[in-house]
Design a protein around this motif. Structure first.
Motif, mmCIF file in Angstrom:
data_model
loop_
_atom_site.group_PDB
_atom_site.id
_atom_site.type_symbol
_atom_site.label_atom_id
_atom_site.label_comp_id
_atom_site.label_asym_id
_atom_site.label_seq_id
_atom_site.Cartn_x
_atom_site.Cartn_y
_atom_site.Cartn_z
ATOM 1 N N VAL A 32 0.847 -1.196 0.000
ATOM 2 C CA VAL A 32 0.000 0.000 0.000
ATOM 3 C C VAL A 32 0.884 1.248 0.000
ATOM 4 C CG1 VAL A 32 -1.830 1.239 1.226
ATOM 5 C CG2 VAL A 32 -1.810 -1.273 1.214
ATOM 6 N N MET A 34 -0.185 4.835 -0.664
ATOM 7 C CA MET A 34 -1.261 5.791 -0.942
ATOM 8 C C MET A 34 -0.640 7.154 -1.272
ATOM 9 S SD MET A 34 -4.043 4.023 -0.696
ATOM 10 C CE MET A 34 -5.457 5.040 -0.275
ATOM 11 N N TYR A 48 -4.814 13.477 1.419
ATOM 12 C CA TYR A 48 -5.413 12.437 2.264
ATOM 13 C C TYR A 48 -4.726 12.497 3.627
ATOM 14 C CZ TYR A 48 -7.175 9.747 -1.846
ATOM 15 O OH TYR A 48 -7.818 9.327 -2.981
ATOM 16 N N CYS A 54 -6.423 1.661 1.958
ATOM 17 C CA CYS A 54 -6.963 1.298 0.649
ATOM 18 C C CYS A 54 -8.344 0.697 0.879
ATOM 19 C CB CYS A 54 -6.044 0.299 -0.049
ATOM 20 S SG CYS A 54 -6.753 -0.341 -1.591
ATOM 21 N N ASP A 82 -3.878 4.102 -5.205
ATOM 22 C CA ASP A 82 -5.114 4.774 -4.778
ATOM 23 C C ASP A 82 -6.282 3.806 -4.878
ATOM 24 O OD1 ASP A 82 -6.527 6.908 -3.723
ATOM 25 O OD2 ASP A 82 -7.103 7.679 -5.686
ATOM 26 N N CYS A 83 -7.265 4.021 -3.996
ATOM 27 C CA CYS A 83 -8.458 3.156 -3.958
ATOM 28 C C CYS A 83 -9.655 4.093 -3.835
ATOM 29 C CB CYS A 83 -8.324 2.189 -2.778
ATOM 30 S SG CYS A 83 -6.789 1.220 -2.854
ATOM 31 N N ARG A 85 -11.562 7.332 -3.004
ATOM 32 C CA ARG A 85 -11.086 8.733 -2.978
ATOM 33 C C ARG A 85 -12.276 9.643 -2.673
ATOM 34 N NH1 ARG A 85 -9.317 10.288 -8.759
ATOM 35 N NH2 ARG A 85 -7.705 8.761 -8.304
#
Ligand SMILES: C[C@@H](N)C(=O)N[C@H](C)C(=O)O
Ligand code: ZN
Length: 199
Positions: A32, A34, A48, A54, A82-83, A85
């Motif tokens: 992960v 991000m 973020y 995620c 990214d997952c 958003r």
């Protein structure tokens, strides 16, 4: 994992819709990264929280596991950039790059805002980088699936990722080798919930 931590792994929609799940539950060896929780992204700032996870719809997470299982047999792990958003972030992106294909118009919502899209790449089983045609969020023709330039290795890796993701039912974005959507995503609600909201 403590039950409280596990509970916090689930984000429930304020409106009582389907919960988003932490993708590392489905794919324990997921790497992960991000990017929007760091300054290493096209906005050049953190949009973020640093501990952003995620988060995906269960169907997206299930498909990602399917792809990751296939990729492991080929000697790769999946790294996500990214997952889910929040839509507010989509507006920030759109202000900077109002180019559909590269950034979805927040008026209609990105599938990331629905937990129904993922930005990802390959790494080796040891977690080392794997060459791809461009860096993440390189909004140029070199990021397109049809791009024939770059090294043979980078095109092969793009293809390995594509076959695993399409094999799991994801849909490609023809302008971004790293972005995949789940089918039927547009039916899902656009969200603007925090990364930590639970229950
Ligand atoms: C901004 C980029 N990583 C991305 O996800 N683009 C797609 C098109 C989106 O905004 O949905
Ligand atoms: Zn994306």
């Amino acid at each position: 994992m403590l039950p409280a931590a596990k509970l916090a792994m689930t984000v429930w929609l304020a409106a009582g819709g389907e919960p988003l799940v932490d993708a590392t539950e489905a794919v324990p060896d997921l790497v992960v990264d991000m990017r929007y929780a760091t300054e290493d992204n096209f906005l050049k700032r953190k949009v973020y929280p640093e501990d952003a996870r995620c988060l995906l719809l269960p169907d997206s997470a299930r498909r990602l596991k399917q792809a990751a299982d296939v990729l492991r047999t080929k000697g790769y792990r999946v790294k996500v950039y990214d997952c889910y958003r929040p839509r507010a972030v989509q507006w920030e992106m759109w202000k900077l790059v109002p180019k559909p294909g590269y950034v979805a118009n927040p008026k209609f919502g990105s599938n990331h805002n629905r937990g129904a899209a993922v930005d990802l790449t390959l790494v080796t089983l040891e977690g080392a980088p794997v060459e791809m045609p461009t860096p993440f969020d390189d909004f140029t023709p070199a990021a397109h699936h049809g791009y024939k330039g770059g090294s043979e290795a980078s095109r092969k890796h793009r293809q390995v990722l594509l076959e695993a993701m399409e094999g799991a039912g994801f849909l490609r974005n023809k302008m971004e080798w790293w972005h995949y959507d789940v089918p039927g995503a547009k039916k899902m609600p656009v969200l603007d919930v925090p990364f930590t909201k639970s229950g």
